[in-house]
Design an enzyme around this catalytic site. Structure first.
Site, PDB file in Angstrom:
ATOM      1  N   CYS A  42      -3.220   1.586   6.752  1.00 44.13           N
ATOM      2  CA  CYS A  42      -3.437   0.985   8.071  1.00 44.13           C
ATOM      3  C   CYS A  42      -4.092   1.949   9.046  1.00 44.13           C
ATOM      4  CB  CYS A  42      -2.107   0.495   8.617  1.00 44.13           C
ATOM      5  SG  CYS A  42      -0.838   1.757   8.531  1.00 44.13           S
ATOM      6  N   GLU A  57       4.330  -4.150  12.167  1.00 43.17           N
ATOM      7  CA  GLU A  57       3.360  -3.058  12.005  1.00 43.17           C
ATOM      8  C   GLU A  57       2.160  -3.669  11.309  1.00 43.17           C
ATOM      9  OE1 GLU A  57       3.729  -0.080  13.167  1.00 43.17           O
ATOM     10  OE2 GLU A  57       5.781  -0.411  13.828  1.00 43.17           O
ATOM     11  N   GLU A  65       8.391   2.057  14.560  1.00 42.11           N
ATOM     12  CA  GLU A  65       9.184   2.636  13.482  1.00 42.11           C
ATOM     13  C   GLU A  65       9.416   4.104  13.817  1.00 42.11           C
ATOM     14  OE1 GLU A  65       7.774   0.037   9.631  1.00 42.11           O
ATOM     15  OE2 GLU A  65       6.655   1.836  10.121  1.00 42.11           O
ATOM     16  N   ASN A 107       0.804  -1.235   0.000  1.00 38.40           N
ATOM     17  CA  ASN A 107       0.000   0.000   0.000  1.00 38.40           C
ATOM     18  C   ASN A 107       0.831   1.277   0.000  1.00 38.40           C
ATOM     19  OD1 ASN A 107       0.707  -0.595   2.631  1.00 38.40           O
ATOM     20  ND2 ASN A 107      -1.076   0.409   3.487  1.00 38.40           N
TER      21      ASN A 107
HETATM   22  P1  NDP Z   1      -0.066  -9.121   3.972  1.00 38.38           P
HETATM   23  O1  NDP Z   1      -0.049  -9.477   5.410  1.00 38.38           O
HETATM   24  O2  NDP Z   1      -0.877  -9.937   3.052  1.00 38.38           O
HETATM   25  O3  NDP Z   1       1.417  -9.117   3.372  1.00 38.38           O
HETATM   26  C1  NDP Z   1       2.464  -8.337   3.883  1.00 38.38           C
HETATM   27  C2  NDP Z   1       3.776  -8.911   3.399  1.00 38.38           C
HETATM   28  O4  NDP Z   1       3.984 -10.171   4.062  1.00 38.38           O
HETATM   29  C3  NDP Z   1       3.795  -9.227   1.896  1.00 38.38           C
HETATM   30  O5  NDP Z   1       5.098  -8.985   1.409  1.00 38.38           O
HETATM   31  C4  NDP Z   1       3.451 -10.698   1.874  1.00 38.38           C
HETATM   32  O6  NDP Z   1       3.892 -11.334   0.696  1.00 38.38           O
HETATM   33  C5  NDP Z   1       4.199 -11.194   3.089  1.00 38.38           C
HETATM   34  N1  NDP Z   1       3.726 -12.453   3.650  1.00 38.38           N
HETATM   35  C6  NDP Z   1       2.496 -13.005   3.578  1.00 38.38           C
HETATM   36  N2  NDP Z   1       2.462 -14.176   4.256  1.00 38.38           N
HETATM   37  C7  NDP Z   1       3.702 -14.380   4.758  1.00 38.38           C
HETATM   38  C8  NDP Z   1       4.308 -15.410   5.542  1.00 38.38           C
HETATM   39  N3  NDP Z   1       3.625 -16.473   5.973  1.00 38.38           N
HETATM   40  N4  NDP Z   1       5.612 -15.281   5.887  1.00 38.38           N
HETATM   41  C9  NDP Z   1       6.306 -14.192   5.505  1.00 38.38           C
HETATM   42  N5  NDP Z   1       5.802 -13.203   4.740  1.00 38.38           N
HETATM   43  C10 NDP Z   1       4.499 -13.279   4.376  1.00 38.38           C
HETATM   44  O7  NDP Z   1      -0.494  -7.572   3.901  1.00 38.38           O
HETATM   45  P2  NDP Z   1      -0.804  -6.696   2.635  1.00 38.38           P
HETATM   46  O8  NDP Z   1       0.369  -6.656   1.715  1.00 38.38           O
HETATM   47  O9  NDP Z   1      -2.128  -7.085   2.084  1.00 38.38           O
HETATM   48  O10 NDP Z   1      -0.909  -5.245   3.325  1.00 38.38           O
HETATM   49  C11 NDP Z   1      -2.041  -4.843   3.982  1.00 38.38           C
HETATM   50  C12 NDP Z   1      -1.910  -5.027   5.495  1.00 38.38           C
HETATM   51  O11 NDP Z   1      -0.785  -4.306   5.969  1.00 38.38           O
HETATM   52  C13 NDP Z   1      -3.104  -4.441   6.228  1.00 38.38           C
HETATM   53  O12 NDP Z   1      -3.523  -5.316   7.248  1.00 38.38           O
HETATM   54  C14 NDP Z   1      -2.562  -3.168   6.840  1.00 38.38           C
HETATM   55  O13 NDP Z   1      -3.235  -2.738   7.972  1.00 38.38           O
HETATM   56  C15 NDP Z   1      -1.145  -3.525   7.118  1.00 38.38           C
HETATM   57  N6  NDP Z   1      -0.341  -2.310   7.201  1.00 38.38           N
HETATM   58  C16 NDP Z   1       0.084  -1.870   8.441  1.00 38.38           C
HETATM   59  C17 NDP Z   1       0.767  -0.657   8.554  1.00 38.38           C
HETATM   60  C18 NDP Z   1       1.248  -0.150   9.892  1.00 38.38           C
HETATM   61  O14 NDP Z   1       2.030   0.807   9.908  1.00 38.38           O
HETATM   62  N7  NDP Z   1       0.820  -0.722  10.998  1.00 38.38           N
HETATM   63  C19 NDP Z   1       1.043   0.167   7.383  1.00 38.38           C
HETATM   64  C20 NDP Z   1       0.554  -0.393   6.154  1.00 38.38           C
HETATM   65  C21 NDP Z   1      -0.100  -1.590   6.079  1.00 38.38           C
HETATM   66  P3  NDP Z   1       3.015 -11.327  -0.651  1.00 38.38           P
HETATM   67  O15 NDP Z   1       2.025 -10.226  -0.546  1.00 38.38           O
HETATM   68  O16 NDP Z   1       4.029 -11.071  -1.687  1.00 38.38           O
HETATM   69  O17 NDP Z   1       2.395 -12.671  -0.771  1.00 38.38           O
END
Ligand code: NDP
Length: 498
Positions: A283, A249, A461, A151
């Site tokens: 998020c 995060e 962070e 995002n």
């Molecule tokens: P995901 O949890 O689907 O993915 C995040 C990353 O983790 C991706 O690179 C994904 O790979 C990877 N991933 C997925 N499963 C695993 C695993 N089992 N082991 C290791 N890595 C894994 O999130 P999204 O990309 O859909 O992002 C949205 C989410 O992020 C929302 O819940 C949002 O709230 C959160 N977020 C939090 C923020 C904060 O500051 N707290 C800021 C921005 C977002 P891949 O996608 O390539 O499969």
């Protein structure tokens, strides 16, 4: 049109994946393929970690001032390459040009801030009983892993890379498969700045393969993930088995709390910004508008009217205010929540469907959506939807507003809107929220800690705390006495044991 194929970025250069596989990156505005990217897996993660291990002895041996100088150069190079990076970010994730240009223009600040921290960080000289000089050193952890979402591809990565570099670590990054290109280009920026090859490595691929291989690797010293709460739990449990540090995060369900002394026009502008920026895919998205009952109807009426005037369109155009969602999967998920909201008895006051028109037909567009008559315990008010949906919930008392705001498993961010300074702080102190804005929303600074309470995450962070969380403390205790200490000598002296 032929599209470029990007490699994995390891040891300062692009390489194909060991498997030779690639995956396509789509433009969410029309589903076209904008690039092919090498699909890394466990064997590529191993190669990248070995490169990072080799580079660690070089990077960690530099002084903080030397690392700071290189990071300052990165700041300038990043500024120069911003226009190109903005355009690619828009093509990868569909966010509007206005948003991406504004967001990416802040990125150089992270390198200059953490470069300054590397140069100026002071260690401590804690008291120690007796004739001792006692001091601490902050030393790097080693090779660290970064797993990032789609995002805010570069912003979130930069929040992890800048403190890691400042502290002297080397790293392997697994970006989201939806947005891997700008993280790759960051490698070129760092190389040009003088960061040695192997310090920063990027292995695009999927979470279940490359992400899992990185986060479960026994030789990384920290895994820093931004993603969904379920992913965070999975990664943290694996890291726990390896005694690897974790920063996570995670998800949120941010509230925008509007007290009755707020001008309704201001409250509406606040909600539009909080709820619909990034097409709601952030998020800290204002997922719940908790508004005092006395101004509820007026705020809803204005909000519906203003939302209806938002300009959806091609995100590359300066005039577009709301772009598409990032993927079909993401839009399907939000649409399923729209159905859940209707089934739960909430009133769909605006949106909830796709915009009409040929120009929207092949993209993942969805109208910004407003639900009213929402009860705090409904699923649409509890679960992270991660899209342009705001749930309006009225309240009568301050205590009720706090209880509703705190009443989810998340605790990332909240904004409070009031002109009553005592109430603003009183409410802020009762919120279970890692970040609280008063009369603002979604503000961030490299110097200001960012992270969540409860299921929204672990660690912080930004700020000195982020630098420190990328170090470990070494304690050095110096005996200032030349006298011989002989515990086993029978000399009738009372001896110090510890
Ligand atoms: P995901 O949890 O689907 O993915 C995040 C990353 O983790 C991706 O690179 C994904 O790979 C990877 N991933 C997925 N499963 C695993 C695993 N089992 N082991 C290791 N890595 C894994 O999130 P999204 O990309 O859909 O992002 C949205 C989410 O992020 C929302 O819940 C949002 O709230 C959160 N977020 C939090 C923020 C904060 O500051 N707290 C800021 C921005 C977002 P891949 O996608 O390539 O499969």
């Amino acid at each position: 049109m032929t599209v470029r194929t990007w490699g994995l970025y390891i040891e300062g250069d692009y390489h194909p994946a060991v498997s030779g596989r690639t995956f396509p990156v789509e433009n969410p505005k029309d589903g076209s393929v904008i690039a092919e990217v090498a699909e890394g897996a466990a064997e590529d993660i191993e190669i990248a970690i070995k490169a990072a291990e080799r580079a660690f002895s070089v990077w960690s041996a530099l002084t903080g001032a030397e690392r700071g100088d290189i990071m300052n150069r990165a700041t300038e190079i990043l500024k120069r390459r911003l226009p190109e990076l903005v355009t690619i970010e828009i093509d990868q994730i569909g966010r509007s040009r206005r948003e991406m240009a504004a967001q990416l223009s802040r990125l150089p600040e992270w390198f200059s801030y953490f470069g300054a921290v590397a140069r100026t960080h002071e260690d401590t000289v804690p008291p120690f009983a007796g004739h001792y000089l006692n001091y601490t050193r902050r030393v790097p952890l080693g090779v660290v892993g970064h797993v990032t979402p789609w995002n805010h591809p570069l912003l979130i990565l930069t929040k992890k890379v800048a403190p890691s570099l400042a502290a002297g670590n080397t790293m392997v990054v697994k970006p989201s498969e939806l947005a891997p290109i700008t993280p790759l280009i960051l490698g070129e920026v760092l190389k040009e700045a003088g960061v040695p090859d192997g310090v920063y490595n990027v292995v695009p691929g999927f979470g279940a393969t490359a992400g899992l291989a990185l986060s479960s690797h026994p030789r990384i010293r920290k895994i820093d993930l931004t993603g969904g709460t379920e992913t965070g739990k999975a990664v943290a449990s694996i890291a726990g088995k390896n005694l690897v540090k974790v920063a996570a995060e995670l998800g949120g369900k941010a509230a925008v709390i509007v007290f009755p002394d707020t001008d309704t026009k201001r409250a509406v502008a606040a909600t539009l910004f909080a709820s619909f920026i990034a097409t709601g895919q952030t998020c800290v998205q204002g997922a719940r508008l908790i508004v005092h009952r006395s101004i509820h109807d007026e705020v809803v009426a204005q909000l519906v009217e203003r939302t209806g005037r938002l300009r959806l369109g091609d995100p590359q155009l300066e005039t577009t205010q709301v772009g598409p969602m990032v993927s079909k999967k993401q839009r399907d998920m939000v649409e399923s929540y729209v159905r859940i909201g209707i089934d739960e008895g909430a009133t769909l006051a605006y949106g909830g469907c796709r915009p009409e028109g040929e120009s929207f037909a092949s993209g993942y567009y969805l109208l910004p959506t407003i639900f009213t008559d929402v009860k705090p315990d409904m699923r649409i008010a509890q679960e992270e939807i991660f899209g342009p949906v705001v749930c309006v919930i009225p309240f009568d008392t301050e205590e009720e507003a706090i209880a509703i705001a705190n009443g989810t498993e998340f605790g990332l961010a909240t904004s409070i809107w009031t002109r009553d300074v005592a109430r603003a702080h009183r409410v802020a102190h009762q919120l279970e929220s890692g970040i609280t804005w008063i009369n603002d929303h979604h503000r961030i600074d490299p110097a200001s800690p960012w992270g969540g309470f409860k299921m929204s995450g672990i660690g912080r962070e930004n700020g000195l705390v982020a630098y420190e969380e990328y170090t470990q403390i070494q304690n050095i205790i110096v005996n200032l006495s030349d006298a011989v200490f002989d515990w086993y000598e029978d000399d009738n002296q009372i001896k110090r044991y510890s």
